[in-house]
Design a protein around this motif. Sequence first.
Motif, mmCIF file in Angstrom:
data_model
loop_
_atom_site.group_PDB
_atom_site.id
_atom_site.type_symbol
_atom_site.label_atom_id
_atom_site.label_comp_id
_atom_site.label_asym_id
_atom_site.label_seq_id
_atom_site.Cartn_x
_atom_site.Cartn_y
_atom_site.Cartn_z
ATOM 1 N N ALA A 53 125.344 -11.061 -28.690
ATOM 2 C CA ALA A 53 126.312 -11.814 -27.734
ATOM 3 C C ALA A 53 125.117 -12.515 -26.709
ATOM 4 N N THR A 81 120.811 -11.444 -34.325
ATOM 5 C CA THR A 81 121.568 -12.248 -33.377
ATOM 6 C C THR A 81 122.359 -11.437 -32.433
ATOM 7 N N ASP A 107 131.099 -11.687 -25.485
ATOM 8 C CA ASP A 107 130.867 -13.109 -26.108
ATOM 9 C C ASP A 107 131.063 -12.789 -27.573
ATOM 10 N N LEU A 108 132.004 -13.327 -28.489
ATOM 11 C CA LEU A 108 132.411 -13.131 -29.521
ATOM 12 C C LEU A 108 131.922 -14.388 -30.533
ATOM 13 N N HIS A 109 131.246 -15.151 -29.946
ATOM 14 C CA HIS A 109 131.053 -16.384 -30.943
ATOM 15 C C HIS A 109 129.643 -16.547 -31.107
ATOM 16 N N ARG A 110 128.320 -15.902 -30.320
ATOM 17 C CA ARG A 110 127.125 -15.884 -30.645
ATOM 18 C C ARG A 110 126.630 -15.756 -31.913
#
Length: 239
Positions: free
Chosen positions: A231, A229, A236-239
Amino acid sequence: MQGNNGSGIHAGGQRGEAWQAEVERYTLELVRINSQSPGPGENAVAEKILELLRADDAEGRLADAYDEIGLDALPDDAPYHRQNAYAFVRGASPQTIVLLGHFDVVGVDDYGALRDFAFDPEALSQGEALARLIAITPGLGDDLAAHPGDWLLGRGVVDMKSGVAANIAVLRRIVALKRAGRLPISALLLATPDEENESAGVLQGVRLLLRLREQHILDYLGAINTDYTTALYPGDLHR
């Protein structure tokens, strides 16, 4: 190339360590097999996974060290009749960790004229092939320059044959712990085809997990999925 198409990976870290070298070697052996889904290569890579798990180590023979190891057929899977690969090691407790991953890959049309190199990481990482790859892959030249010698390129390296390779290396270490009488819990490796298509492998894998739980009276603690996985965009801190 790096991303969800599984085209490459930056090794990083202490490249010379034995663990890194072992996982890299397994990754190369798996990537060299064209396992585009759906297709006959998926069975070839399942067989290779078992071969790597069974290969003898410095302490001796591993082939007989697993409580159960083999291939598990997907139902109604004509014309390819694909199979999951799995191996189970029983420790002192029925509590069990599942090491999970898929070994199929997407197609190679995005490689363009380099599609014949997609499953040959060594050839793809040097000479004219590498120069052509840099030319069609935004940002790759900068990444290679920033970390020279630390990249492994090819279809499926990231998504996710390096993850399956790590699982193989981990389970072989677990077998060594068992032989030394120091394995407190049990472990199961499950590697599946068809993730890039219809997830038929993991659906059959659930049936296999249920069968093994009943047969060996197991208590599943959870699964570690070693897929990649990243960003979705810079920051992006949520991917």
